[in-house]
Design a protein around this motif. Sequence first.
Motif, PDB file in Angstrom:
ATOM      1  N   ILE A  52     -19.903  -3.736   1.846  1.00  0.00           N
ATOM      2  CA  ILE A  52     -18.513  -3.942   1.619  1.00  0.00           C
ATOM      3  C   ILE A  52     -17.752  -2.755   2.422  1.00  0.00           C
ATOM      4  CG2 ILE A  52     -16.073  -3.765   0.175  1.00  0.00           C
ATOM      5  CD1 ILE A  52     -17.972  -6.395  -0.140  1.00  0.00           C
ATOM      6  N   THR A  53     -18.309  -1.771   2.105  1.00  0.00           N
ATOM      7  CA  THR A  53     -17.992  -0.423   2.848  1.00  0.00           C
ATOM      8  C   THR A  53     -19.119   0.566   3.330  1.00  0.00           C
ATOM      9  OG1 THR A  53     -17.504   1.281   0.844  1.00  0.00           O
ATOM     10  CG2 THR A  53     -15.605  -0.323   1.607  1.00  0.00           C
ATOM     11  N   SER A  54     -19.013   1.668   3.758  1.00  0.00           N
ATOM     12  CA  SER A  54     -20.017   2.602   3.933  1.00  0.00           C
ATOM     13  C   SER A  54     -20.771   2.996   2.796  1.00  0.00           C
ATOM     14  CB  SER A  54     -19.810   3.589   4.757  1.00  0.00           C
ATOM     15  OG  SER A  54     -18.702   4.458   4.357  1.00  0.00           O
ATOM     16  N   PHE A  55     -20.213   2.676   1.536  1.00  0.00           N
ATOM     17  CA  PHE A  55     -20.485   3.508   0.182  1.00  0.00           C
ATOM     18  C   PHE A  55     -20.540   2.404  -0.902  1.00  0.00           C
ATOM     19  CE2 PHE A  55     -15.905   4.298   0.678  1.00  0.00           C
ATOM     20  CZ  PHE A  55     -15.488   3.662  -0.555  1.00  0.00           C
ATOM     21  N   PHE A  56     -20.111   1.390  -0.817  1.00  0.00           N
ATOM     22  CA  PHE A  56     -20.125   0.359  -1.765  1.00  0.00           C
ATOM     23  C   PHE A  56     -20.659  -1.097  -1.387  1.00  0.00           C
ATOM     24  CE2 PHE A  56     -17.209  -2.904  -3.671  1.00  0.00           C
ATOM     25  CZ  PHE A  56     -17.779  -2.924  -4.939  1.00  0.00           C
ATOM     26  N   ASN A  57     -21.379  -1.715  -2.205  1.00  0.00           N
ATOM     27  CA  ASN A  57     -22.007  -2.858  -1.974  1.00  0.00           C
ATOM     28  C   ASN A  57     -21.787  -3.865  -3.113  1.00  0.00           C
ATOM     29  OD1 ASN A  57     -23.114  -1.988   0.419  1.00  0.00           O
ATOM     30  ND2 ASN A  57     -25.162  -1.690  -0.607  1.00  0.00           N
ATOM     31  N   ASP A 135     -22.206  -1.726  -6.659  1.00  0.00           N
ATOM     32  CA  ASP A 135     -23.591  -0.823  -6.115  1.00  0.00           C
ATOM     33  C   ASP A 135     -22.721   0.339  -5.337  1.00  0.00           C
ATOM     34  OD1 ASP A 135     -25.784   0.070  -5.412  1.00  0.00           O
ATOM     35  OD2 ASP A 135     -26.094  -1.136  -3.793  1.00  0.00           O
ATOM     36  N   PHE A 136     -22.608   1.333  -5.783  1.00  0.00           N
ATOM     37  CA  PHE A 136     -22.145   2.450  -5.141  1.00  0.00           C
ATOM     38  C   PHE A 136     -23.315   3.323  -4.441  1.00  0.00           C
ATOM     39  CE2 PHE A 136     -18.425   1.350  -7.379  1.00  0.00           C
ATOM     40  CZ  PHE A 136     -17.288   1.470  -6.547  1.00  0.00           C
ATOM     41  N   HIS A 137     -23.283   4.012  -3.182  1.00  0.00           N
ATOM     42  CA  HIS A 137     -24.295   4.821  -2.644  1.00  0.00           C
ATOM     43  C   HIS A 137     -23.558   5.766  -1.806  1.00  0.00           C
ATOM     44  CE1 HIS A 137     -23.735   2.331   1.071  1.00  0.00           C
ATOM     45  NE2 HIS A 137     -23.713   1.182   0.030  1.00  0.00           N
ATOM     46  N   PHE A 138     -24.397   6.887  -1.505  1.00  0.00           N
ATOM     47  CA  PHE A 138     -23.638   7.896  -0.557  1.00  0.00           C
ATOM     48  C   PHE A 138     -24.782   8.468   0.377  1.00  0.00           C
ATOM     49  CE2 PHE A 138     -22.644  12.561   0.059  1.00  0.00           C
ATOM     50  CZ  PHE A 138     -21.427  12.187   0.362  1.00  0.00           C
ATOM     51  N   ARG A 139     -24.341   8.115   1.547  1.00  0.00           N
ATOM     52  CA  ARG A 139     -25.291   8.763   2.904  1.00  0.00           C
ATOM     53  C   ARG A 139     -26.726   8.786   2.672  1.00  0.00           C
ATOM     54  NH1 ARG A 139     -20.845  13.636   4.767  1.00  0.00           N
ATOM     55  NH2 ARG A 139     -19.071  12.145   4.754  1.00  0.00           N
TER      56      ARG A 139
END
Length: 172
Positions: A52-57, A135-139
């Motif tokens: 969805i974004t660079s930090f969220f799926n 699902d959140f993620h960071f770099r």
Amino acid sequence: MATKKTSTFSTRPKNGTSLMPWLGIAAVIVLCDQLTKIAVSKMFVFGEEKVITSFFNLVLAYNRGAAFSFLSNESGWQRYFFTAIGVVAVAFIIHQLRRHSTQRLYCWALSLIMGGAIGNVIDRLLYGHVIDFLDFHFRGLGHFPAFNIADSAICLGAALFIYDELRRVNKN
């Protein structure tokens, strides 16, 4: 003169304030939680993810354990254990709501926690696992464990509960 019978479970606590607003908040959480889980389950196959974004799926994941997949690799007993904990928690929360129904922030916190607990109990009873999809993620540092609306409500309720307690302690 006829006497009025009262039931053992009333939506009107002894102080006269209704439980309905608090039960309504929990019901809205359960409804949102279950509708989003149904939608994701129909749109995704297990393990499928959509960026969805660079930090969220969005991802369809199943959690047979508790928070952060605690005990998820056990033989299945955990399904009944965590269901029982959820049911006991809901009963205790209803008791607390009846006793403290005029304490707005406290009851908001409890209602959010109760709605989340009920949402996850429903999953355990129907599917044997909790459906997670946020699902959140960071770099490249990894992914936070997937979660759902019920989990979010429980965390928000816990934060409000802590804030309410700190506020109450600081008044004394």
